[in-house]
Design a protein around this motif. Structure first.
Motif, PDB file in Angstrom:
ATOM      1  N   ASN A 176      -4.910   5.964 -14.084  1.00 13.17           N
ATOM      2  CA  ASN A 176      -4.428   5.870 -12.705  1.00 13.17           C
ATOM      3  C   ASN A 176      -3.862   7.206 -12.244  1.00 13.17           C
ATOM      4  OD1 ASN A 176      -3.562   4.601 -10.275  1.00 13.17           O
ATOM      5  ND2 ASN A 176      -1.502   4.553 -11.105  1.00 13.17           N
ATOM      6  N   PRO A 177      -4.431   7.875 -11.272  1.00 16.37           N
ATOM      7  CA  PRO A 177      -5.730   7.553 -10.683  1.00 16.37           C
ATOM      8  C   PRO A 177      -6.879   8.085 -11.543  1.00 16.37           C
ATOM      9  CG  PRO A 177      -4.809   9.474  -9.610  1.00 16.37           C
ATOM     10  CD  PRO A 177      -3.813   9.057 -10.662  1.00 16.37           C
ATOM     11  N   GLN A 237      -9.836  -0.567 -10.808  1.00 11.93           N
ATOM     12  CA  GLN A 237     -10.508  -0.765  -9.517  1.00 11.93           C
ATOM     13  C   GLN A 237     -11.981  -0.379  -9.631  1.00 11.93           C
ATOM     14  OE1 GLN A 237      -7.168   1.215  -7.199  1.00 11.93           O
ATOM     15  NE2 GLN A 237      -8.501   0.497  -5.575  1.00 11.93           N
ATOM     16  N   ASN A 248       1.769  10.590 -11.906  1.00 16.18           N
ATOM     17  CA  ASN A 248       1.872  11.995 -12.293  1.00 16.18           C
ATOM     18  C   ASN A 248       3.029  12.597 -11.499  1.00 16.18           C
ATOM     19  OD1 ASN A 248      -0.449  11.946 -13.966  1.00 16.18           O
ATOM     20  ND2 ASN A 248      -1.754  12.154 -12.153  1.00 16.18           N
ATOM     21  N   VAL A 286       7.189  -4.469  -5.611  1.00 19.85           N
ATOM     22  CA  VAL A 286       5.915  -3.742  -5.642  1.00 19.85           C
ATOM     23  C   VAL A 286       5.913  -2.890  -6.908  1.00 19.85           C
ATOM     24  CG1 VAL A 286       4.482  -2.016  -4.497  1.00 19.85           C
ATOM     25  CG2 VAL A 286       5.770  -3.648  -3.124  1.00 19.85           C
ATOM     26  N   PHE A 287       4.915  -3.124  -7.753  1.00 17.62           N
ATOM     27  CA  PHE A 287       4.805  -2.299  -8.954  1.00 17.62           C
ATOM     28  C   PHE A 287       4.020  -1.042  -8.627  1.00 17.62           C
ATOM     29  CE2 PHE A 287       5.762  -6.443 -10.614  1.00 17.62           C
ATOM     30  CZ  PHE A 287       6.567  -6.180 -11.720  1.00 17.62           C
ATOM     31  N   ILE A 288       4.543   0.122  -9.047  1.00 13.23           N
ATOM     32  CA  ILE A 288       3.819   1.386  -8.832  1.00 13.23           C
ATOM     33  C   ILE A 288       3.707   2.138 -10.147  1.00 13.23           C
ATOM     34  CG2 ILE A 288       4.514   1.578  -6.404  1.00 13.23           C
ATOM     35  CD1 ILE A 288       6.583   3.692  -7.321  1.00 13.23           C
ATOM     36  N   ARG A 322      -7.936   7.563  -4.349  1.00 11.71           N
ATOM     37  CA  ARG A 322      -7.247   7.595  -5.645  1.00 11.71           C
ATOM     38  C   ARG A 322      -7.390   6.257  -6.355  1.00 11.71           C
ATOM     39  NH1 ARG A 322      -3.833   9.472  -2.149  1.00 11.71           N
ATOM     40  NH2 ARG A 322      -3.116  11.623  -2.173  1.00 11.71           N
ATOM     41  N   PRO A 323      -8.574   5.918  -6.779  1.00  8.74           N
ATOM     42  CA  PRO A 323      -8.735   4.609  -7.417  1.00  8.74           C
ATOM     43  C   PRO A 323      -8.234   4.638  -8.859  1.00  8.74           C
ATOM     44  CG  PRO A 323     -10.799   5.771  -7.488  1.00  8.74           C
ATOM     45  CD  PRO A 323      -9.824   6.691  -6.797  1.00  8.74           C
ATOM     46  N   SER A 324      -7.769   3.501  -9.331  1.00 10.55           N
ATOM     47  CA  SER A 324      -7.468   3.402 -10.757  1.00 10.55           C
ATOM     48  C   SER A 324      -8.753   3.001 -11.472  1.00 10.55           C
ATOM     49  CB  SER A 324      -6.375   2.360 -10.989  1.00 10.55           C
ATOM     50  OG  SER A 324      -6.815   1.107 -10.538  1.00 10.55           O
ATOM     51  N   PRO A 367       1.777   4.027 -13.605  1.00 13.82           N
ATOM     52  CA  PRO A 367       2.444   5.278 -13.956  1.00 13.82           C
ATOM     53  C   PRO A 367       1.972   6.443 -13.061  1.00 13.82           C
ATOM     54  CG  PRO A 367       1.367   4.261 -15.866  1.00 13.82           C
ATOM     55  CD  PRO A 367       0.922   3.527 -14.669  1.00 13.82           C
ATOM     56  N   GLN A 418     -10.507  -3.856  -3.908  1.00 14.63           N
ATOM     57  CA  GLN A 418      -9.211  -4.161  -3.290  1.00 14.63           C
ATOM     58  C   GLN A 418      -8.516  -5.311  -4.000  1.00 14.63           C
ATOM     59  OE1 GLN A 418      -8.477  -4.500   0.974  1.00 14.63           O
ATOM     60  NE2 GLN A 418     -10.566  -3.831   1.295  1.00 14.63           N
ATOM     61  N   SER A 461      -6.666   8.199   5.566  1.00 18.92           N
ATOM     62  CA  SER A 461      -6.189   7.928   6.923  1.00 18.92           C
ATOM     63  C   SER A 461      -7.028   8.645   7.985  1.00 18.92           C
ATOM     64  CB  SER A 461      -4.706   8.302   7.049  1.00 18.92           C
ATOM     65  OG  SER A 461      -4.454   9.518   6.419  1.00 18.92           O
ATOM     66  N   GLU A 467       4.420   0.223   8.029  1.00 22.81           N
ATOM     67  CA  GLU A 467       3.314   0.301   8.989  1.00 22.81           C
ATOM     68  C   GLU A 467       3.684  -0.269  10.348  1.00 22.81           C
ATOM     69  OE1 GLU A 467      -0.393  -1.638   8.102  1.00 22.81           O
ATOM     70  OE2 GLU A 467      -1.448  -0.335   9.491  1.00 22.81           O
ATOM     71  N   ARG A 493      -6.848  -4.011  -6.855  1.00 28.80           N
ATOM     72  CA  ARG A 493      -5.642  -3.279  -6.466  1.00 28.80           C
ATOM     73  C   ARG A 493      -4.464  -4.229  -6.265  1.00 28.80           C
ATOM     74  NH1 ARG A 493      -3.684  -1.292  -1.525  1.00 28.80           N
ATOM     75  NH2 ARG A 493      -5.469  -2.182  -0.452  1.00 28.80           N
ATOM     76  N   PHE A 494      -4.721  -5.392  -5.637  1.00 31.57           N
ATOM     77  CA  PHE A 494      -3.633  -6.353  -5.434  1.00 31.57           C
ATOM     78  C   PHE A 494      -3.164  -6.931  -6.768  1.00 31.57           C
ATOM     79  CE2 PHE A 494      -5.079  -6.537  -0.952  1.00 31.57           C
ATOM     80  CZ  PHE A 494      -3.854  -6.241  -0.390  1.00 31.57           C
ATOM     81  N   ASN A 524      -1.223   4.051  -3.155  1.00 30.77           N
ATOM     82  CA  ASN A 524      -2.273   3.040  -3.108  1.00 30.77           C
ATOM     83  C   ASN A 524      -1.694   1.625  -3.081  1.00 30.77           C
ATOM     84  OD1 ASN A 524      -4.862   2.213  -2.943  1.00 30.77           O
ATOM     85  ND2 ASN A 524      -5.501   2.882  -4.970  1.00 30.77           N
ATOM     86  N   ARG A 525      -0.702   1.428  -2.235  1.00 36.47           N
ATOM     87  CA  ARG A 525      -0.039   0.129  -2.159  1.00 36.47           C
ATOM     88  C   ARG A 525       0.131  -0.321  -0.716  1.00 36.47           C
ATOM     89  NH1 ARG A 525      -1.455   0.064  -6.413  1.00 36.47           N
ATOM     90  NH2 ARG A 525      -0.357  -0.043  -8.396  1.00 36.47           N
ATOM     91  N   HIS A 575      -0.558   5.440   1.198  1.00 36.64           N
ATOM     92  CA  HIS A 575      -1.908   5.833   0.761  1.00 36.64           C
ATOM     93  C   HIS A 575      -1.814   6.525  -0.593  1.00 36.64           C
ATOM     94  CE1 HIS A 575      -3.299   4.717   4.645  1.00 36.64           C
ATOM     95  NE2 HIS A 575      -2.569   5.619   5.262  1.00 36.64           N
ATOM     96  N   ARG A 616      -6.432  -1.647  14.136  1.00 43.09           N
ATOM     97  CA  ARG A 616      -6.639  -1.325  12.724  1.00 43.09           C
ATOM     98  C   ARG A 616      -6.885  -2.592  11.910  1.00 43.09           C
ATOM     99  NH1 ARG A 616      -2.522   3.105  10.501  1.00 43.09           N
ATOM    100  NH2 ARG A 616      -1.279   1.999  11.995  1.00 43.09           N
ATOM    101  N   ILE A 653      -3.204  -5.387  -9.588  1.00 39.77           N
ATOM    102  CA  ILE A 653      -2.427  -4.331 -10.242  1.00 39.77           C
ATOM    103  C   ILE A 653      -1.050  -4.223  -9.593  1.00 39.77           C
ATOM    104  CG2 ILE A 653      -2.284  -1.846 -10.668  1.00 39.77           C
ATOM    105  CD1 ILE A 653      -5.445  -1.911 -10.598  1.00 39.77           C
ATOM    106  N   GLN A 654      -1.038  -4.256  -8.255  1.00 43.20           N
ATOM    107  CA  GLN A 654       0.227  -4.160  -7.508  1.00 43.20           C
ATOM    108  C   GLN A 654       1.189  -5.274  -7.919  1.00 43.20           C
ATOM    109  OE1 GLN A 654      -0.103  -3.303  -3.270  1.00 43.20           O
ATOM    110  NE2 GLN A 654       1.352  -4.900  -2.792  1.00 43.20           N
ATOM    111  N   SER A 714      -3.586  -1.117 -14.745  1.00 41.78           N
ATOM    112  CA  SER A 714      -4.389  -0.220 -13.910  1.00 41.78           C
ATOM    113  C   SER A 714      -5.333   0.629 -14.748  1.00 41.78           C
ATOM    114  CB  SER A 714      -3.468   0.680 -13.080  1.00 41.78           C
ATOM    115  OG  SER A 714      -2.660   1.454 -13.929  1.00 41.78           O
ATOM    116  N   ASP A 746     -11.868   4.735  -1.704  1.00 45.56           N
ATOM    117  CA  ASP A 746     -10.468   4.872  -2.089  1.00 45.56           C
ATOM    118  C   ASP A 746     -10.314   6.256  -2.713  1.00 45.56           C
ATOM    119  OD1 ASP A 746      -7.986   4.812  -3.339  1.00 45.56           O
ATOM    120  OD2 ASP A 746      -8.131   2.664  -3.728  1.00 45.56           O
TER     121      ASP A 746
END
Ligand SMILES: [Cu+2]
Lengths: 105, 276
Positions: B212-213, B245, A83, A77-79, B240-242, A81, B196, B224, A92, B199-200, A64-65, A61, B10, B202-203, B209, B238
């Motif tokens: 971010n955020p 998004q 902070n 998986v790109f994460i 923490r959106p970028s 930049p 979303q 959660s 999961e 987000r994919f 955000n991935r 979370h 879920r 960007i991922q 992005s 979300d």
């Protein structure tokens, strides 16, 4: 202001360089290593190798991935930049054992 | 067993809520149930196919196959939801005020229903392929087939229950407000899916992005938590959106809203509410 201009001048250089890679392994429903340190402020490529025969979903979370990694495959998986700070992640499909944290500094 | 129940719940929750809202939004259209069922069956068949091809898909597009597939599935669903809303904004009033117009609109309504079937198939496909893969995985572990299946069935039943709750709740909304409420929900759903999708992309490092955020409300309302999950499903919340998004989200809201405004039925356009 001067620092800002300097930072802006550096941006294209950061964007052009390939993001640093960080290797992660999933084995016996655990991440190895469970703690990864990455530089803050730049994009990182997580390369996650799932050595189990079962699929796992890398999820965070905080980062955000989410990505499903079928058994015996490797996923990127790109994460960032990011902070500076701690960014927990988990598998999961095996939430009890598969846990880890990305520390950006 | 509980693990299987929770994960299947879920995963099925998102699809079930979407089916509930879309079923309510399409309640005046003839043969609705046939198209809904068709969409669900197609989605399940597609899920099994995607789960079986998961290894191959993951390796496609330089390891970004899964992100591309998710983005395409979400993009198609957003397009169909947008079209549904825009079409409905033209016909909804006629359909409730004048029963004979329903017959007149059947030809057009059938086209609208095929769009709805696609939305449902896409939602089931996205959530379903993960579920099937997870259940396969659990079965190949020490868990017994019976345990995994009963857990999965329990989770699925709970998910469908929530979807039905959403549907039944919407049907209680007074007719005067019904189309406004469902149109609003569909609009938020579509925007959330567009976010979303960003987000994919960007991922998978396909688009940047940007900031971010953009903001961080995770301390207020975590993704959660129960409320956070519900808001995530319904409105694309979300914490923490970028910035990218947010652009996709707001862009989708704007495009659909403008589309709905432009094709409004004459009764609505004149500012005089149709008799209901
Ligand atoms: Cu999901």
């Amino acid at each position: 202001m001067k620092r800002l201009i300097l930072a802006l001048l550096c941006l294209p250089a950061i964007a052009l360089a390939a993001p640093p890679e960080v290797q992660l392994v999933i084995k016996d429903h655990r991440f190895q290593p469970e703690e990864v340190r990455v530089p803050a402020g730049q994009k990182i490529k997580l390369v996650i190798q799932n050595q189990d025969s079962t699929p796992e979903e890398f999820e965070s979370h905080e980062l955000n991935r989410e990505k499903v990694i079928p058994g015996g495959t490797t996923a990127n998986v790109f994460i960032g930049p990011l902070n500076p700070g701690k960014y927990p992640f988990f598998g999961e499909f095996n939430e009890k054992t598969a846990r880890g944290v990305v520390i950006a500094e | 067993m509980l693990g299987a129940a929770i994960i299947v719940f879920r995963e099925s929750l998102e699809a079930a809520l979407l089916v509930g809202i879309v079923a309510a939004a399409a309640r005046t259209l003839p043969h609705r149930n046939r198209w809904l069922a068709g969409g669900i069956v197609a989605g399940i068949l597609g899920s099994v196919a995607v789960a079986m091809a998961a290894g191959t898909i993951a390796e496609m597009a330089d390891g970004m196959g899964q992100e591309m597939l998710n983005a395409i599935v979400l993009g198609l669903a957003v397009t169909m939801l947008a079209w549904h809303n825009i079409w409905m904004s033209r016909h909804a009033r006629e359909m409730i005020s004048d029963a004979t117009s329903v017959v007149r609109e059947v030809a057009e309504g059938a086209r609208e229903l095929s769009a709805i079937a696609i939305v449902i198939a896409m939602a089931v496909l996205r959530e379903g392929s993960e579920t099937v893969l997870f259940l396969f995985g659990m079965m190949s572990q020490e868990q017994s087939l019976g345990q995994v299946l009963s857990g999965g069935a329990l989770g699925l039943a709970a998910g469908i229950g929530v979807g039905f709750g959403m549907y039944a709740g919407l049907l209680r909304v007074p007719v005067r407000w019904f189309f406004t409420v469902t149109a609003g929900l569909v609009l938020l759903l579509a925007a959330g899916m567009a976010g979303q999708m960003a987000r994919f992309l960007i991922q998978g490092d396909i688009i940047p992005s940007l900031a971010n955020p953009l903001w961080d409300t995770s301390a207020w309302l975590s993704a959660s938590s129960a409320v956070g999950t519900l808001l995530h499903v319904l409105a694309g919340y979300d914490p923490r959106p970028s910035a990218m998004q947010a652009i996709f989200y707001l862009g989708t809201v704007a495009l659909i809203a403008v589309g709905m405004y432009l094709v409004r039925s004459p009764a609505a356009a004149s500012g005089r509410p149709a008799t209901t």
